[in-house]
Design a protein around this motif. Structure first.
Motif, PDB file in Angstrom:
ATOM      1  N   HIS B 353       0.854  -1.197   0.000  1.00  0.00           N
ATOM      2  CA  HIS B 353       0.000   0.000   0.000  1.00  0.00           C
ATOM      3  C   HIS B 353       0.887   1.243   0.000  1.00  0.00           C
ATOM      4  CE1 HIS B 353      -3.691   2.174   1.955  1.00  0.00           C
ATOM      5  NE2 HIS B 353      -3.438   2.579   0.738  1.00  0.00           N
ATOM      6  N   LYS B 354       0.734   2.059  -1.051  1.00  0.00           N
ATOM      7  CA  LYS B 354       1.472   3.315  -1.093  1.00  0.00           C
ATOM      8  C   LYS B 354       0.486   4.443  -1.338  1.00  0.00           C
ATOM      9  CE  LYS B 354       5.665   1.663  -3.388  1.00  0.00           C
ATOM     10  NZ  LYS B 354       6.465   1.901  -4.598  1.00  0.00           N
ATOM     11  N   VAL B 355       0.762   5.587  -0.739  1.00  0.00           N
ATOM     12  CA  VAL B 355      -0.143   6.718  -0.923  1.00  0.00           C
ATOM     13  C   VAL B 355       0.668   8.004  -1.021  1.00  0.00           C
ATOM     14  CG1 VAL B 355      -0.516   6.974   1.567  1.00  0.00           C
ATOM     15  CG2 VAL B 355      -2.243   7.824  -0.026  1.00  0.00           C
ATOM     16  N   ALA B 356       0.200   8.916  -1.888  1.00  0.00           N
ATOM     17  CA  ALA B 356       0.885  10.191  -2.055  1.00  0.00           C
ATOM     18  C   ALA B 356       0.033  11.291  -1.453  1.00  0.00           C
ATOM     19  CB  ALA B 356       1.151  10.465  -3.534  1.00  0.00           C
ATOM     20  N   CYS B 357       0.150  11.491  -0.145  1.00  0.00           N
ATOM     21  CA  CYS B 357      -0.625  12.539   0.519  1.00  0.00           C
ATOM     22  C   CYS B 357       0.142  12.976   1.755  1.00  0.00           C
ATOM     23  CB  CYS B 357      -2.008  12.011   0.907  1.00  0.00           C
ATOM     24  SG  CYS B 357      -3.047  13.268   1.670  1.00  0.00           S
ATOM     25  N   HIS B 358       0.080  14.289   2.059  1.00  0.00           N
ATOM     26  CA  HIS B 358       0.734  14.767   3.264  1.00  0.00           C
ATOM     27  C   HIS B 358      -0.043  14.368   4.514  1.00  0.00           C
ATOM     28  CE1 HIS B 358       3.732  17.041   1.134  1.00  0.00           C
ATOM     29  NE2 HIS B 358       2.823  17.713   0.458  1.00  0.00           N
ATOM     30  N   PHE B 359      -1.337  14.115   4.328  1.00  0.00           N
ATOM     31  CA  PHE B 359      -2.188  13.802   5.480  1.00  0.00           C
ATOM     32  C   PHE B 359      -2.911  12.476   5.251  1.00  0.00           C
ATOM     33  CE2 PHE B 359      -1.938  18.367   4.843  1.00  0.00           C
ATOM     34  CZ  PHE B 359      -1.482  18.809   6.080  1.00  0.00           C
ATOM     35  N   GLY B 361      -4.898   9.154   5.525  1.00  0.00           N
ATOM     36  CA  GLY B 361      -5.772   8.565   6.534  1.00  0.00           C
ATOM     37  C   GLY B 361      -7.203   8.603   6.069  1.00  0.00           C
ATOM     38  N   ARG B 362      -8.081   7.910   6.804  1.00  0.00           N
ATOM     39  CA  ARG B 362      -9.501   7.989   6.498  1.00  0.00           C
ATOM     40  C   ARG B 362      -9.937   9.426   6.736  1.00  0.00           C
ATOM     41  NH1 ARG B 362     -11.306   3.760   4.027  1.00  0.00           N
ATOM     42  NH2 ARG B 362     -13.410   4.123   4.778  1.00  0.00           N
ATOM     43  N   LEU B 363     -10.727   9.990   5.855  1.00  0.00           N
ATOM     44  CA  LEU B 363     -11.163  11.374   6.043  1.00  0.00           C
ATOM     45  C   LEU B 363     -11.883  11.481   7.379  1.00  0.00           C
ATOM     46  CD1 LEU B 363     -12.399  12.431   2.517  1.00  0.00           C
ATOM     47  CD2 LEU B 363     -10.445  13.315   3.772  1.00  0.00           C
ATOM     48  N   GLY B 364     -11.545  12.503   8.128  1.00  0.00           N
ATOM     49  CA  GLY B 364     -12.114  12.648   9.456  1.00  0.00           C
ATOM     50  C   GLY B 364     -11.163  12.114  10.518  1.00  0.00           C
ATOM     51  N   GLU B 365     -10.428  11.054  10.165  1.00  0.00           N
ATOM     52  CA  GLU B 365      -9.460  10.515  11.121  1.00  0.00           C
ATOM     53  C   GLU B 365      -8.036  10.807  10.669  1.00  0.00           C
ATOM     54  OE1 GLU B 365     -10.280   6.338  11.136  1.00  0.00           O
ATOM     55  OE2 GLU B 365     -12.417   6.701  11.389  1.00  0.00           O
ATOM     56  N   HIS B 366      -7.911  11.626   9.637  1.00  0.00           N
ATOM     57  CA  HIS B 366      -6.590  11.871   9.084  1.00  0.00           C
ATOM     58  C   HIS B 366      -5.759  12.715  10.053  1.00  0.00           C
ATOM     59  CE1 HIS B 366      -9.131  15.252   7.857  1.00  0.00           C
ATOM     60  NE2 HIS B 366      -8.054  15.966   8.012  1.00  0.00           N
ATOM     61  N   PRO B 367      -4.426  12.599   9.959  1.00  0.00           N
ATOM     62  CA  PRO B 367      -3.565  13.366  10.866  1.00  0.00           C
ATOM     63  C   PRO B 367      -3.703  14.869  10.609  1.00  0.00           C
ATOM     64  CG  PRO B 367      -2.267  12.270   9.173  1.00  0.00           C
ATOM     65  CD  PRO B 367      -3.644  11.748   9.045  1.00  0.00           C
ATOM     66  N   HIS B 368      -3.488  15.682  11.647  1.00  0.00           N
ATOM     67  CA  HIS B 368      -3.628  17.125  11.467  1.00  0.00           C
ATOM     68  C   HIS B 368      -2.315  17.806  11.140  1.00  0.00           C
ATOM     69  CE1 HIS B 368      -7.845  17.140  12.292  1.00  0.00           C
ATOM     70  NE2 HIS B 368      -7.606  16.261  13.242  1.00  0.00           N
ATOM     71  N   ALA B 369      -1.226  17.129  11.432  1.00  0.00           N
ATOM     72  CA  ALA B 369       0.086  17.664  11.032  1.00  0.00           C
ATOM     73  C   ALA B 369       0.583  16.817   9.869  1.00  0.00           C
ATOM     74  CB  ALA B 369       1.048  17.589  12.201  1.00  0.00           C
ATOM     75  N   PRO B 370       1.212  17.450   8.896  1.00  0.00           N
ATOM     76  CA  PRO B 370       1.681  16.672   7.743  1.00  0.00           C
ATOM     77  C   PRO B 370       2.716  15.634   8.156  1.00  0.00           C
ATOM     78  CG  PRO B 370       2.501  18.925   7.665  1.00  0.00           C
ATOM     79  CD  PRO B 370       1.490  18.887   8.753  1.00  0.00           C
ATOM     80  N   LEU B 371       2.463  14.375   7.848  1.00  0.00           N
ATOM     81  CA  LEU B 371       3.365  13.303   8.239  1.00  0.00           C
ATOM     82  C   LEU B 371       4.650  13.331   7.435  1.00  0.00           C
ATOM     83  CD1 LEU B 371       1.021  10.236   8.648  1.00  0.00           C
ATOM     84  CD2 LEU B 371       2.083  11.651  10.392  1.00  0.00           C
ATOM     85  N   THR B 372       4.563  13.970   6.276  1.00  0.00           N
ATOM     86  CA  THR B 372       5.690  13.912   5.359  1.00  0.00           C
ATOM     87  C   THR B 372       6.698  15.024   5.621  1.00  0.00           C
ATOM     88  OG1 THR B 372       4.298  15.198   3.923  1.00  0.00           O
ATOM     89  CG2 THR B 372       4.422  12.843   3.482  1.00  0.00           C
ATOM     90  N   ALA B 373       6.344  15.987   6.515  1.00  0.00           N
ATOM     91  CA  ALA B 373       7.192  17.166   6.704  1.00  0.00           C
ATOM     92  C   ALA B 373       8.615  16.772   7.067  1.00  0.00           C
ATOM     93  CB  ALA B 373       6.599  18.077   7.772  1.00  0.00           C
ATOM     94  N   GLY B 374       8.748  15.838   8.006  1.00  0.00           N
ATOM     95  CA  GLY B 374      10.073  15.418   8.448  1.00  0.00           C
ATOM     96  C   GLY B 374      10.869  14.802   7.317  1.00  0.00           C
ATOM     97  N   LEU B 375      10.208  13.988   6.533  1.00  0.00           N
ATOM     98  CA  LEU B 375      10.882  13.313   5.434  1.00  0.00           C
ATOM     99  C   LEU B 375      11.357  14.302   4.382  1.00  0.00           C
ATOM    100  CD1 LEU B 375       8.331  10.389   5.029  1.00  0.00           C
ATOM    101  CD2 LEU B 375      10.599  10.242   6.040  1.00  0.00           C
ATOM    102  N   LEU B 376      10.549  15.373   4.185  1.00  0.00           N
ATOM    103  CA  LEU B 376      10.898  16.351   3.168  1.00  0.00           C
ATOM    104  C   LEU B 376      11.846  17.414   3.708  1.00  0.00           C
ATOM    105  CD1 LEU B 376       7.344  16.831   1.632  1.00  0.00           C
ATOM    106  CD2 LEU B 376       9.296  15.838   0.455  1.00  0.00           C
ATOM    107  N   GLY B 377      12.033  17.431   5.030  1.00  0.00           N
ATOM    108  CA  GLY B 377      12.897  18.424   5.638  1.00  0.00           C
ATOM    109  C   GLY B 377      12.280  19.807   5.691  1.00  0.00           C
ATOM    110  N   VAL B 378      10.965  19.867   5.943  1.00  0.00           N
ATOM    111  CA  VAL B 378      10.285  21.162   6.027  1.00  0.00           C
ATOM    112  C   VAL B 378       9.433  21.185   7.286  1.00  0.00           C
ATOM    113  CG1 VAL B 378      10.229  21.534   3.538  1.00  0.00           C
ATOM    114  CG2 VAL B 378       8.369  20.303   4.628  1.00  0.00           C
ATOM    115  N   ASP B 379       8.921  22.372   7.635  1.00  0.00           N
ATOM    116  CA  ASP B 379       8.030  22.432   8.782  1.00  0.00           C
ATOM    117  C   ASP B 379       6.586  22.217   8.330  1.00  0.00           C
ATOM    118  OD1 ASP B 379       7.163  24.737   7.647  1.00  0.00           O
ATOM    119  OD2 ASP B 379       8.091  26.096   9.109  1.00  0.00           O
ATOM    120  N   ALA B 380       5.651  22.300   9.259  1.00  0.00           N
ATOM    121  CA  ALA B 380       4.271  21.929   8.974  1.00  0.00           C
ATOM    122  C   ALA B 380       3.634  22.797   7.888  1.00  0.00           C
ATOM    123  CB  ALA B 380       3.448  21.993  10.246  1.00  0.00           C
TER     124      ALA B 380
END
Lengths: 348, 415
Positions: B353-359, B361-380
């Motif tokens: 399972h691969k997904v291209a999204c910063h957030f 998750g199931r809509l409504g239960e998705h994370p509020h901070a971008p999960l990818t920020a750390g990987l990309l080396g940027v802030d929220a």
């Protein structure tokens, strides 16, 4: 009491050099205001031909139309061409399948809709424009005032279909015939259009006939469903009834041959063998008999010799079926049952 | 109407109707995934741009239609991958680039150790035997002036695989395999119905015994009762000849039945890819969820009333000038600042399972901070964060890795 729209024994026959094509052969149904009828069938089953007869679109062609179509007490087959013109687009409107070919490429979208309004109302261009802009806004076209002057090619598929819906609703019709309104559209746009159609129907208390081959669309939109095969109704009744307990093998076949997105993946996709029949030489007896796997369960050669009547089945007066099988449970004897759980259906 | 009158009716009253058991024996359940199958065709970072030129005498290039913009996927031997998306998302272009009907702009298509994307025409010809295509429209994809026999024989003739005097025999075998009467080889396409024509197209694709078939909307032009016949036929052929299918379609239900693995495309990119269960029951990209919620479903509508739909507003943006960052952000219900600044990487979040999204998750239960920020080396908000160390291995790879980003632990994990 008579229904708002009553179609009785409608026949549309086309004489051709090879013989008479019986595109619609004895179709009867009724529809109340605010209700939706879904007509389902394969290409060539006569669903579009029947509905264009309601609009009088076979007038002036070689087609032979008989039977009766009564809209609010008026027999649409008996009135003059002039009266028909007055009614067409005003009381009865149609939404066509392909909005790109149904809209004129040389006229702006707004002008085409305004024309439909001004044909039936003595208003100035300016008043018509205001009315059209309101309508465009109502069907969810952004910046309707600017979009009024745009041409069809400048609209996307979904926007064009919205414009078509605006055109059909501009005169507050009491009956809308939607002929495959979403077949040319993507699913997300289809969902928008179906929701819009339902909202508008609730608002204006319109009767809607929706013609489609998509059982999912029928299940979501319609109150009643009419299944057509080779120009005839083969099953007719409330949607929840017909789609959960089909009593005609064709309906059952349609339901088990389409996959759905929520079904158990072990569910098999059972095809209907053979091909749809030719309307020029329909098979004798039941039109579905050459493809029917349950034919041998009927005693004698009844299916091949005698056309079954459209009669109430075992599940109540308003669920009609055209089949010789006396006990429709026979259809379910096979391992594959229709994809829904009847227990769930009861909960509804 | 004239069409169906001339149709070769196979189900005339004189012929016997198959029994229920026969019909059932032809019916198949959904195809299953073989997780260990080796990849037969590997697409990496495939791009297909079409130049847009200005009008006038000097037709200067003014931009590109980025129809396919970097997709990667692996097609397992004898398996199927579904490619779904709305019109204009580039799924057909991807199929045509993979069969080399187009010359890809960039990327590689690895097949049996060779790269189909850069191979010379002379070297390509023998490989064309291995990768065949089934087209959407059975009316326009068969030459009306050729008999069915010569249509199916054309690949045999071009590639010189059977001696001339045995071509007819082979053609008749092929027609029989796809369920047509072999005696009909002398007829013309107009004498057949839509479903039968699609079978002719399938026979043509099978003629060279390919290892890969790209099927571009093979059933969408057919009547519902015929679609199941053709899908079952394709499943039979796949099992018998061990063919890998890239199955391109917009009908999510058909794809779900035919393909154990599905890639969802939006505006030239794969936004989510995974096995059937991950996509249909556990989608993490908002677009996939919106797409699935829009499909009218008989069972759902009859039993539980209408599902709550995730309404998408607006239309798909133009592929000439796609939005910055995430291409879905203009219609996304949960888009934030970071989405316009950075394109989300296609992150593996499960075994398959691969997904291209910063957030994700199931809509409504998705994370509020971008999960990818750390990987990309940027802030929220997507601004460069000097403190973060960007992950180096975010380049899209076809297939699946043994380790993946665990959404609960927010770190790289494994089974």
């Amino acid at each position: 009491m008579e229904k708002f729209l009553t179609v009785d024994d409608l026949k549309v026959h086309f004489p051709t050099p090879d013989g008479v094509v019986k595109a619609t052969d004895g179709l009867s149904f009724g529809l109340d205001r605010g209700k939706t009828l879904g007509i389902v069938g394969e290409s060539g089953s006569g669903k579009s031909v029947s509905s264009s007869a309601i609009l009088g679109l076979h007038r002036g062609t070689s087609a032979r139309v008989s039977g009766s179509i009564r809209l609010d007490g008026t027999d649409l087959l008996a009135i003059s061409n002039q009266e028909m013109r007055r009614l067409r687009g005003k009381d009865v409107a149609m939404i066509f399948q392909d909005p790109l070919s149904a809209l004129h490429p040389y006229y702006s979208v707004g002008n085409q809709i305004a024309e439909a309004y001004r044909v039936h109302h003595a208003v100035s261009r300016k008043e018509a424009r205001t009315r059209v802009v309101d309508m465009l806004a109502r069907v969810g076209i952004p910046q309707p005032d600017r979009r009024y002057d745009a041409y069809p090619h400048q609209f996307s598929g979904g926007m064009r279909q919205r414009a078509m819906i605006a055109m059909s609703l501009i005169n507050d019709p009491s009956l809308i015939i939607a002929d495959e309104p979403t077949t040319a559209l993507d699913v997300t746009v289809q969902a928008q259009i179906l929701d819009l159609l339902q909202d508008l129907q609730n608002e204006f208390n319109t009767a809607v006939i929706i013609i489609t081959h998509d059982l999912g669309v029928v299940a979501e939109m319609a109150d009643d469903v009419l299944v057509m095969y080779a120009g005839r109704a083969v099953e007719y009744g409330p949607v929840t009834e017909v789609l959960t307990h089909p009593e005609m093998p064709y309906t059952w076949g349609l339901l088990s041959s389409v996959p759905d997105v929520t079904a158990d993946t072990s569910k098999r996709m059972v095809p209907i063998p053979g091909n749809p029949p030719s309307l020029l030489n329909p098979p004798p007896g039941c039109p579905f008999n050459p493809r029917c796997v349950h034919r041998h369960k009927v005693p004698g050669d009844l299916c091949r010799t005698e056309l079954p009547a459209l009669i109430p089945g075992n599940r109540g007066e308003d669920h009609l079926k055209r089949c010789h099988l006396s006990n429709p449970e026979m259809i379910y004897e096979t391992e594959v049952v229709p994809q829904f759980d009847p227990a769930l259906a009861e909960e509804r | 109407m004239a069409e169906s009158d001339q149709t070769v009716t196979e189900g005339t009253a004189a012929e016997e109707v198959p029994t229920v058991d026969e019909v059932l024996s032809q019916a198949h359940a959904a195809s299953e995934l073989d997780p260990d199958a080796p990849a037969v065709l590997t697409v990496s970072n495939l791009r297909m741009y079409f130049p847009v030129r200005s009008t006038g005498i000097i037709r200067r290039k003014v931009g590109d239609i980025q129809a396919v913009d970097g997709i990667s996927l692996a097609l397992p031997k004898g398996g199927s991958v579904g490619l779904v998306g709305e019109s204009g998302c580039g799924k057909s272009t991807a199929g045509r680039a993979i069969t080399r009907l187009y010359q890809p702009t960039a990327g590689s298509i690895e097949f049996e150790g060779r790269d189909l994307a850069t191979i010379s025409n002379r070297e390509l010809k023998p490989l064309r035997r291995e990768v065949q295509m089934i087209f959407q429209d059975p009316y326009s994809s068969l030459n009306p002036r050729h008999t069915v026999g010569s249509i199916v024989a054309a690949p045999l003739r071009i590639h010189n695989v059977v001696p001339k005097n045995q071509t007819l025999k082979r053609v008749q075998e092929l027609l029989e395999v796809v369920g047509l009467n072999p005696e009909h080889y002398n007829r013309y396409p107009n004498e057949f119905s839509g479903g039968q024509r699609q079978r002719i197209g399938i026979a043509r694709a099978l003629a060279l015994q390919p290892k890969v078939i790209v099927a571009d909307e093979p059933v969408s032009a057919l009547d519902v009762s015929i679609q199941a016949q053709v899908i079952n036929l394709l499943q039979d052929l796949q099992r018998e000849f061990d063919i890998a299918f890239l199955f391109i379609a917009h009908d999510l239900a058909v794809v779900r039945h035919f393909c154990p693995e599905i890639a969802v495309m939006y505006l030239g990119k794969i936004v989510e890819i995974g096995d059937r269960d991950s996509i249909y029951n556990n989608a993490h990209h908002p677009y996939t969820q919106a797409l699935l919620s829009a499909v009218p479903d008989v069972k759902q509508a009859i039993t539980g009333g209408r599902r709550e739909r995730i309404q998408l507003t607006g239309d798909v943006p133009s592929p000439i000038d796609p939005p910055s960052g995430c291409r879905f952000r203009t219609r996304c219900p949960i888009a934030q600042e970071i989405c316009s600044r950075h394109e989300p990487p296609l992150l593996q979040i499960g075994r398959r399972h691969k997904v291209a999204c910063h957030f994700p998750g199931r809509l409504g239960e998705h994370p509020h901070a971008p999960l990818t920020a750390g990987l990309l080396g940027v802030d929220a908000e997507g601004r460069p964060d000097p403190g973060a160390s960007p992950s180096s291995d975010l380049v899209e790879q076809p297939g699946y890795a043994d380790t993946w980003f665990d959404l609960d632990k927010k770190s790289i994990g494994r089974a």
